[in-house]
Motif scaffolding. Structure first.
Motif, short mmCIF file in Angstrom:
data_model
loop_
_atom_site.label_atom_id
_atom_site.label_comp_id
_atom_site.label_asym_id
_atom_site.label_seq_id
_atom_site.Cartn_x
_atom_site.Cartn_y
_atom_site.Cartn_z
N ALA A 198 -6.01 -5.23 1.49
CA ALA A 198 -5.86 -5.38 0.20
C ALA A 198 -5.71 -7.33 0.18
O ALA A 198 -5.94 -7.54 -0.53
N ASP A 199 -5.05 -7.61 1.14
CA ASP A 199 -5.01 -8.85 1.65
C ASP A 199 -6.29 -9.59 1.52
O ASP A 199 -6.41 -10.99 1.11
N GLU A 200 -7.57 -8.30 2.18
CA GLU A 200 -8.40 -9.45 2.37
C GLU A 200 -9.60 -9.91 1.95
O GLU A 200 -10.21 -10.72 1.11
N ILE A 201 -9.26 -9.51 0.39
CA ILE A 201 -10.04 -8.66 -0.68
C ILE A 201 -9.03 -9.91 -2.05
O ILE A 201 -9.21 -10.01 -3.07
N ASP A 202 -8.17 -10.38 -1.54
CA ASP A 202 -6.91 -11.14 -2.14
C ASP A 202 -6.42 -10.71 -3.99
O ASP A 202 -6.00 -10.46 -4.03
N ASN A 203 -6.24 -8.94 -3.58
CA ASN A 203 -5.90 -7.74 -4.55
C ASN A 203 -4.22 -7.05 -3.55
O ASN A 203 -4.89 -6.26 -3.25
N PRO A 204 -2.98 -7.82 -4.48
CA PRO A 204 -2.47 -6.53 -3.98
C PRO A 204 -2.21 -5.60 -4.50
O PRO A 204 -2.65 -4.88 -5.66
N MET A 205 -2.37 -4.39 -4.12
CA MET A 205 -1.74 -2.84 -3.95
C MET A 205 -0.70 -1.58 -3.91
O MET A 205 -0.03 -2.43 -3.77
N VAL A 206 -0.95 -0.66 -4.82
CA VAL A 206 -0.09 -0.10 -3.98
C VAL A 206 -0.77 1.18 -3.24
O VAL A 206 -1.41 2.01 -3.32
N ILE A 207 0.42 1.30 -2.29
CA ILE A 207 -0.41 1.97 -1.35
C ILE A 207 0.44 3.38 -0.55
O ILE A 207 1.89 3.39 -0.81
N THR A 208 -0.07 4.45 -1.53
CA THR A 208 0.78 5.48 -1.14
C THR A 208 -0.22 6.83 -0.01
O THR A 208 -1.36 7.17 -0.44
N VAL A 209 1.10 7.50 0.86
CA VAL A 209 0.24 8.33 1.91
C VAL A 209 1.71 9.53 1.17
O VAL A 209 2.64 9.49 1.33
N ALA A 210 0.90 10.49 1.42
CA ALA A 210 1.01 11.90 0.97
C ALA A 210 1.01 13.19 1.99
O ALA A 210 0.51 12.82 2.63
N ASN A 211 1.77 14.69 2.03
CA ASN A 211 1.41 15.92 2.78
C ASN A 211 0.07 16.33 2.30
O ASN A 211 -0.43 15.98 1.50
N SER A 212 -0.10 17.00 2.91
CA SER A 212 -1.06 18.14 2.51
C SER A 212 -0.63 19.02 0.93
O SER A 212 -1.17 19.59 0.91
N GLU A 213 0.39 18.63 0.59
CA GLU A 213 0.30 19.11 -0.64
C GLU A 213 0.79 18.02 -1.75
O GLU A 213 1.04 18.46 -2.92
N GLY A 214 0.54 16.90 -1.32
CA GLY A 214 0.90 15.76 -2.58
C GLY A 214 2.12 15.28 -2.07
O GLY A 214 2.49 14.38 -3.10
N ASN A 215 3.31 15.71 -1.19
CA ASN A 215 4.42 15.20 -1.53
C ASN A 215 4.34 13.61 -0.76
O ASN A 215 3.54 13.94 0.68
N LEU A 216 5.09 12.99 -1.35
CA LEU A 216 5.31 11.31 -0.65
C LEU A 216 6.19 11.78 0.75
O LEU A 216 6.72 12.38 1.54
#
Length: 147
Positions: free
Chosen positions: A21-39
């Motif tokens: 995201a820094d490389e393309i100069d665009n701030p993002m929100v990044i989420t990683v979740a488990n196999s059920e989609g929980n945070l």
């Protein structure tokens, strides 16, 4: 049993994704979740849109819940197609545009990553950096196990 990704691994994925995201100069929100989609972990870069907090989480949820990248849902959910209206289901958590990817180990979904904050093509590019890092970590894990 619910498959999950350790927090330390999630942090590594977020770090790699943030670098892109820094490389393309665009701030993002990044989420990683488990196999059920929980945070497991979420990171909002400085300047990342507030709306992207829930969007990235929902992309991660969708990728885990449906075991596919979110961009693959777009065409099938157009009017007249078999999944039309999909995005209105599951309490509005389903996202049908790009930026969410399942993370697999041995052919099984063990988690997911969701990215939001740019154009869909940017979200996909940044999320794919996280998927690439995931695959690198799996290879490192396999090498370590074989030593």
């Amino acid at each position: 049993m619910v498959e999950s990704i350790p927090l330390e691994t999630a942090k590594k994925l977020i770090e790699a994704t943030e670098e892109k995201a820094d490389e393309i100069d665009n701030p993002m929100v990044i989420t990683v979740a488990n196999s059920e989609g929980n945070l497991i972990a979420q990171h909002r870069m400085d300047g990342g849109w507030l709306a992207s907090v829930s969007i990235s989480r929902n992309k991660a949820y969708t990728a885990a819940a449906l075991e596919m990248p979110t961009h693959e849902l777009a065409e099938a959910s157009e009017p007249g197609n078999s999944l039309y209206g999909l995005q209105t289901t599951d309490d509005g958590q389903i996202v049908i545009f790009g930026g969410g990817y399942p993370l697999e180990r041995d052919g099984e979904v063990v988690g997911s990553i969701g990215v939001s904050g740019g154009a869909v093509s940017q979200d996909r590019e940044v999320a794919e950096a996280g998927v690439e890092r995931w695959n690198e970590l799996l290879k490192e894990e396999a090498v370590t196990a074989n030593d």
